[in-house]
Every structure is written in structure tokens, then in C-alpha cells.
Design an enzyme around this catalytic site. Structure first.
Site, PDB file in Angstrom:
ATOM      1  N   CYS A 118      -3.940  -7.818 -14.406  1.00 29.94           N
ATOM      2  CA  CYS A 118      -4.600  -7.271 -13.218  1.00 29.94           C
ATOM      3  C   CYS A 118      -3.656  -7.213 -12.023  1.00 29.94           C
ATOM      4  O   CYS A 118      -4.082  -7.005 -10.895  1.00 29.94           O
ATOM      5  CB  CYS A 118      -5.849  -8.079 -12.858  1.00 29.94           C
ATOM      6  SG  CYS A 118      -5.541  -9.809 -12.493  1.00 29.94           S
ATOM      7  N   HIS A 123       0.826  -1.204   0.000  1.00 30.85           N
ATOM      8  CA  HIS A 123       0.000   0.000   0.000  1.00 30.85           C
ATOM      9  C   HIS A 123       0.864   1.260   0.000  1.00 30.85           C
ATOM     10  O   HIS A 123       0.479   2.294  -0.544  1.00 30.85           O
ATOM     11  CB  HIS A 123      -0.917   0.001   1.226  1.00 30.85           C
ATOM     12  CG  HIS A 123      -2.361  -0.188   0.873  1.00 30.85           C
ATOM     13  ND1 HIS A 123      -3.242  -0.873   1.662  1.00 30.85           N
ATOM     14  CD2 HIS A 123      -3.086   0.221  -0.204  1.00 30.85           C
ATOM     15  CE1 HIS A 123      -4.435  -0.861   1.106  1.00 30.85           C
ATOM     16  NE2 HIS A 123      -4.365  -0.211  -0.023  1.00 30.85           N
ATOM     17  N   ASP A 127       1.595 -12.563  -8.422  1.00 32.53           N
ATOM     18  CA  ASP A 127       1.872 -13.963  -8.101  1.00 32.53           C
ATOM     19  C   ASP A 127       2.772 -14.610  -9.145  1.00 32.53           C
ATOM     20  O   ASP A 127       3.629 -15.433  -8.813  1.00 32.53           O
ATOM     21  CB  ASP A 127       0.569 -14.758  -7.983  1.00 32.53           C
ATOM     22  CG  ASP A 127      -0.009 -14.708  -6.574  1.00 32.53           C
ATOM     23  OD1 ASP A 127       0.778 -14.622  -5.622  1.00 32.53           O
ATOM     24  OD2 ASP A 127      -1.239 -14.758  -6.421  1.00 32.53           O
ATOM     25  N   GLU A 170      -1.153 -17.055 -13.545  1.00 33.67           N
ATOM     26  CA  GLU A 170      -0.262 -16.669 -12.451  1.00 33.67           C
ATOM     27  C   GLU A 170       0.695 -17.792 -12.072  1.00 33.67           C
ATOM     28  O   GLU A 170       1.528 -17.641 -11.182  1.00 33.67           O
ATOM     29  CB  GLU A 170      -1.078 -16.220 -11.233  1.00 33.67           C
ATOM     30  CG  GLU A 170      -2.179 -17.169 -10.844  1.00 33.67           C
ATOM     31  CD  GLU A 170      -3.205 -16.529  -9.911  1.00 33.67           C
ATOM     32  OE1 GLU A 170      -2.901 -15.503  -9.290  1.00 33.67           O
ATOM     33  OE2 GLU A 170      -4.321 -17.083  -9.805  1.00 33.67           O
ATOM     34  N   ARG A 211     -13.426 -12.897 -10.003  1.00 32.92           N
ATOM     35  CA  ARG A 211     -12.562 -14.048  -9.744  1.00 32.92           C
ATOM     36  C   ARG A 211     -13.224 -14.925  -8.686  1.00 32.92           C
ATOM     37  O   ARG A 211     -13.602 -14.436  -7.624  1.00 32.92           O
ATOM     38  CB  ARG A 211     -11.187 -13.590  -9.252  1.00 32.92           C
ATOM     39  CG  ARG A 211     -10.206 -14.752  -9.056  1.00 32.92           C
ATOM     40  CD  ARG A 211      -8.856 -14.261  -8.587  1.00 32.92           C
ATOM     41  NE  ARG A 211      -8.912 -13.719  -7.229  1.00 32.92           N
ATOM     42  CZ  ARG A 211      -7.890 -13.095  -6.632  1.00 32.92           C
ATOM     43  NH1 ARG A 211      -6.756 -12.917  -7.293  1.00 32.92           N
ATOM     44  NH2 ARG A 211      -8.012 -12.632  -5.416  1.00 32.92           N
ATOM     45  N   ARG A 248       6.749 -12.417  -2.196  1.00 32.61           N
ATOM     46  CA  ARG A 248       6.641 -10.972  -2.416  1.00 32.61           C
ATOM     47  C   ARG A 248       6.465 -10.196  -1.118  1.00 32.61           C
ATOM     48  O   ARG A 248       6.470  -8.963  -1.133  1.00 32.61           O
ATOM     49  CB  ARG A 248       5.504 -10.682  -3.381  1.00 32.61           C
ATOM     50  CG  ARG A 248       4.127 -10.985  -2.861  1.00 32.61           C
ATOM     51  CD  ARG A 248       3.141 -11.011  -3.996  1.00 32.61           C
ATOM     52  NE  ARG A 248       2.004 -10.149  -3.760  1.00 32.61           N
ATOM     53  CZ  ARG A 248       0.797 -10.372  -4.283  1.00 32.61           C
ATOM     54  NH1 ARG A 248       0.598 -11.431  -5.034  1.00 32.61           N
ATOM     55  NH2 ARG A 248      -0.183  -9.559  -4.050  1.00 32.61           N
TER      56      ARG A 248
END
Length: 546
Positions: free
Chosen positions: A478, A187, A431, A407, A318, A441
């Protein structure tokens, strides 16, 4: 004085320099003793403290707008979460813990569950720990953690920054951000870009240098230490960005500019910001606080609230990205030694077809109720056979357009076969990067490997783009890579037909695409693919697009 040159991951572009203001470390872990003389009275202190923190964050949210306001509102909701408060109260009553220790312990459990979830949910663990520190400070009567008041323009240096702190920063006083931890999808990175503040994360060793000043390059991730007499240099003011709300290159090549959402408030904000639709609706947010699987009616109501702002527009939903690594108790799965590589995503759906079918039924009902143009896609697909199975289930549920996430590297390498079974694909670059590089990550020590400009990652995207062109079917992105305006242009050059991102990035990406031609995008993509490292890829692409 001699300067030290360090390298992190540049997550928000721009060059700046100035004196350092160091953000204080979090409060020490509160003691587990002495036991409260009156556990009931001690437990009763928790809710008012949490509600006071939530109220303060909501007040701050009213003073800002856009992504910053949304982050502060979300953090406030976490502070007032009945589940967190209730668990802390139980720890006081049942385990005779002081209130501060009980909040600390309860929040750790929530954060650990989110970290185990991986992906986007793992990134929210930092938010929970921020809430924990604020409530603990309120209970102890201590100063809450956060950014100190700045008396002059400065570079902020921190181990990590809480999203609520980043959201309240004043770009007129904060020249740049440098953190030792964090990653490109945090963030902090998202908010720094939205505020136009140069930022470098995962800059290992920068805290040990204890610099008086810093020179920061948010493009390359290079940070140089300097003395107290460093010349103050503010980031160049960005030209005002304008976007007409239609995603396309300067010569008319259409590229949909979409939003990533997880809740109704996300969708409302994205619609207001001009998103052409939703490229990723993360449905697991509707399950996080559920101790039992929500029934079809409850799911439909939750989905409809998200779809409503996009009536008549495309929304890609999703299906549940959950499994042994997710904090969803109703799945009743056994622990796994390496849950990130275990039964998760579509693998859960294939094991629990009843759960998938109920979700698909609810999605179909919400689509009919709201008028949104709904498609569904499955997460964690590895083979064309899995893709075909999912599309079949979606068709049976009455959902005509179905695709899959790319992914897992195997899916990218067999994209031609997968396209034969689906209507579209969407690349989850966050991912995909961590699987390609075997680099979590969430771990700052390997954050550089998860840089979305890594040529190896871009070459996988190119394989998928080529397969999309051959099949005549769309491929979107995305992951957080789509939020970088320059990288977005490169992705278009690699064959991507839609870009989905956080709301704050919509205008910047839309404006960038409108300023370049498709041919420039293709040339920039080829230049990036030929580079040896992320820095070279960035430099080569910018040279073409300048």
C-alpha cells in the site's frame, strides 16, 4: 555550450527537452511590525482573504478532473480551515501581529505538526505552506505564488511545486518538471504521473546551474542542462490505457487493484475510478481537527462515510497511526527525543487500550452499517507477539479478519512468524524504505535512498512474499511503489497479491498487469533483485516486460 549532467529521482516516466521556465520562489516572510492600530479590524481581514483563496481554488478544481480536482478541493478546504483562520485571528488580537504575519506564523505551526507526524501526513505540510503563501499574498495585495503563464511548451524548473500548482498544469504546454527538492512520494510526483508529464525530483544543484534549457529523463532521473537553442522534444504520447476493472495478469493470475483513501471524498473518487476496494483507509484523518477523542458514535459516522461507496467490497482499515510524533492532543504524550522511533502506532494502542477498543468498536459498527467487507490492520508492528496481541483485540471487538503493516525491517525479517498470527499483511513501502536506509523521506538530500526501486527494499519485499506463499495468506503493498505500473508487475513477481495506490494510478497499473504474464512478472522481479542499484533494477525489469 558545455552541458552539466545532474541526477535526481525519476518519479514520472518519459523523455522530454525544451526551454526552461523557472517558477518563482515563495514570498519573503512577512514582517511582524508595525503593530496594528486596530487589532480587531486587522483580524477581521483574515477570513475574507482565506475564503477568497478557497473560492479561487474551487473554481480551478471545476476546470479539471480526477486526482487534480481532488487535490485542488483539498487545498481549498485547508485555506478555509476554521482552526487555521481562528489561530491567525488570535495572534493578531493577542500578540498585536499584522494579519499577514499572523497567517504565516499560524500556518508554520500547522506545518510543523504535520512534519512531526511523518509519513503521509508530513507530505501534506507542503500543502499548508502553499495555502499560507496564497493567503499572505491576498492580504498584502501581491501576486500569488505559482506557475507563470506559459507562452510556449517549456520545462518547468522549481525548488518545489505546490500540489495546487501541479494540479493545474496543462500537459500540452508543460514538457517536463524538474525540482531541486521533493521526494518520490510527494503530491507532485503523484500528479505528474497522472498527467503523463515526465518529472524528476530531488535534483540537487539544478537551480544553481541556471539553465536556459533542460533535457529530462523521467525514467532514470538524469537531467542535462542545455542552451536556449535546445531542440524541443515533447514526451511521447502515452497509448490510451484501457482496463476492465478486474486486476489480473494476461494469463489470469489474480491481483487485486485497490485504492488508498483517507476521507469520504477520496473513497467516492476511488470507487468512480474503478478501484476493486480499499487497501488502506488512513483513519487518523478523522482525528486531525479533534481536540478531544471523538466518541464511538462520531467515529462510526466518519468511518461509514468512507466505507459506503464500497458496500460489498473489501476495505482494509488501518487503526490509528499516531503517537508522540502526531498532532493529536488528546493522547497527552510526553515529548520524545526521536519520536519516529518512539511510542507510535501500535505502541500507543498497547499503552492506551481503551482508545484502540473504542476505535475497533466504531469500525465494527460502520462495517455492519454499510455492508463493506472490512478488515483491520495495525501500524508499526515489530514482532509476532505484537501482531498476536492486536489480532486478539480485533477478534474481541467482533472483527474477524485482522492483519498488520510491514513497515519496520524487523517485521519483514520475521514475516514467517508474523504470518502464523495474522490473516494478512500489507507492506508500507514508504516507511519501510526510510527505516531501511535511515533516510527521512521528507528530506530532499536523501530522496534517492527512498527510491522504491532500491534492490535492498525489493529484497525485503521478496522475503515477505516468500513467507506469504509458505503460509498461504495474502500480502499486499500500500506504499507509493504500487502506483508505478512497471514496479507493480515486479511486486507481483515477488509474491504480492494486492496493490493499493492513489486513485490516479489505478487504470495505469491495471492495464499494465493485464498486458504481462505472471511468468514475466517473476522474471522481471528476479532481474531487479539481482541489480546493484535502482537504475539497474528499472532497466533490467523493463527489458523483461517490454
Amino acid at each position: 555550450m558545455l552541458s552539466t549532467r545532474l541526477t535526481g529521482v525519476g518519479v514520472s516516466p518519459g523523455h522530454a527537452a525544451g526551454p526552461v521556465v523557472r517558477v518563482a520562489e515563495p514570498l519573503p516572510e512577512p514582517a511582524a511590525t508595525p503593530a496594528p492600530a486596530d487589532p480587531a479590524a486587522e483580524a477581521a481581514r483574515i477570513r475574507p482573504a482565506a475564503e477568497a483563496v478557497a473560492a479561487e481554488l474551487l473554481d480551478r478544481a471545476k476546470a479539471v478532473s480526477g486526482e487534480a480536482s481532488a487535490v485542488l478541493e483539498t487545498t481549498a478546504a485547508m485555506a478555509a480551515d476554521p482552526a487555521l483562520i481562528g489561530q491567525a485571528e488570535q495572534l493578531v488580537v493577542n500578540s498585536s501581529l499584522p494579519a499577514a504575519r499572523a497567517v504565516h506564523q499560524a500556518a508554520l505551526g500547522f506545518a510543523d505538526a504535520l512534519r512531526a507526524a511523518g509519513g503521509y501526513l508530513a507530505e501534506r505540510a507542503r500543502d499548508v505552506l502553499d495555502v499560507r503563501d496564497r493567503v499572505v499574498a491576498a492580504l498584502l495585495g501581491a501576486e500569488p505564488p505559482g506557475v507563470p503563464e506559459l507562452t510556449r511548451p517549456s520545462v518547468l524548473l522549481a525548488r518545489d511545486l505546490a500540489p495546487a500548482d501541479t494540479a493545474g498544469l496543462d500537459p500540452a504546454k508543460v514538457l517536463a518538471l524538474v525540482t531541486e527538492e521533493g521526494g518520490p512520494t510527494s503530491h507532485t510526483a503523484i500528479l505528474a504521473r497522472s498527467l503523463g508529464i515526465p518529472a524528476v525530483v530531488a535534483c540537487r544543484g539544478v537551480l544553481a546551474t541556471d539553465p536556459a534549457g533542460l533535457v529530462v529523463d523521467g525514467d532514470t532521473g538524469v537531467v542535462e542542462t542545455a542552451g536556449a537553442d535546445v531542440e524541443v522534444r515533447a514526451a511521447e504520447t502515452r497509448a490510451s490505457q484501457e482496463w476492465n476493472g478486474v486486476g489480473s495478469t494476461r494469463d489470469g493470475h489474480r491481483v487485486k487493484v485497490l485504492a488508498n483513501v483517507g476521507a469520504a471524498e477520496d473513497a467516492t473518487a476511488a470507487s468512480a475510478a474503478g478501484a476493486e476496494g480499499v487497501g488502506l483507509f488512513r483513519t487518523e484523518f478523522c482525528y486531525l481537527s479533534a481536540t478531544e477523542e471523538p466518541d464511538v458514535a462520531a467515529q462510526q459516522a466518519a468511518y461509514a462515510a468512507v466505507l459506503a461507496p464500497f458496500s460489498g467490497k473489501p476495505v482494509v482499515v488501518r487503526t490509528l497511526d499516531a503517537g508522540a510524533d502526531k498532532p493529536l492532543g488528546f493522547l497527552n504524550q510526553e515529548p520524545e527525543p526521536n519520536p519516529a522511533l518512539g511510542v507510535r502506532g501500535l505502541r500507543v494502542a498497547m499503552d492506551r487500550v481503551d482508545v484502540l477498543d473504542r476505535q475497533l468498536s466504531a469500525i465494527a459498527g460502520a462495517a455492519e452499517q454499510t455492508g463493506a467487507q472490512v478488515s483491520v490492520m495495525a501500524p508499526m508492528v515489530a514482532t509476532a507477539e505484537e501482531a498476536a496481541w492486536f489480532v486478539g483485540r480485533a477478534r474481541t471487538a467482533g472483527i474477524e479478519r485482522a492483519g498488520v503493516m510491514i513497515e519496520i525491517p524487523a517485521a519483514a525479517l520475521t514475516a514467517h512468524e508474523i504470518f502464523a498470527e495474522v490473516d494478512f499483511v500489507s507492506l508500507g513501502t514508504n516507511d519501510l524504505a526510510q527505516y531501511v536506509f535511515a533516510a527521512d523521506r521528507q528530506v530532499g538530500a536523501v530522496a534517492a535512498l527512498n527510491d522504491p526501486w532500491q534492490p535492498a527494499l525489493l529484497r525485503l519485499v521478496a522475503l515477505v512474499g516468500e513467507a506469504a506463499g509458505a503460509a498461504g495468506k495474502p500480502a499486499g503493498v500500500c506504499g507509493e511503489a504500487a502506483a508505478d505500473p512497471v514496479l507493480a508487475a515486479v511486486l507481483v513477481g515477488l509474491g504480492v497479491s494486492s496493490l493499493s495506490m492513489n486513485t490516479a494510478a489505478l487504470t495505469g497499473v491495471g492495464a499494465k498487469l493485464a498486458s504481462v504474464t505472471r511468468d514475466q512478472c517473476v522474471q522481471a522481479a528476479q532481474a531487479a533483485l539481482a541489480a546493484a542499484d535502482p537504475a539497474g533494477a528499472r532497466t533490467a525489469a523493463r527489458a523483461v516486460l517490454a
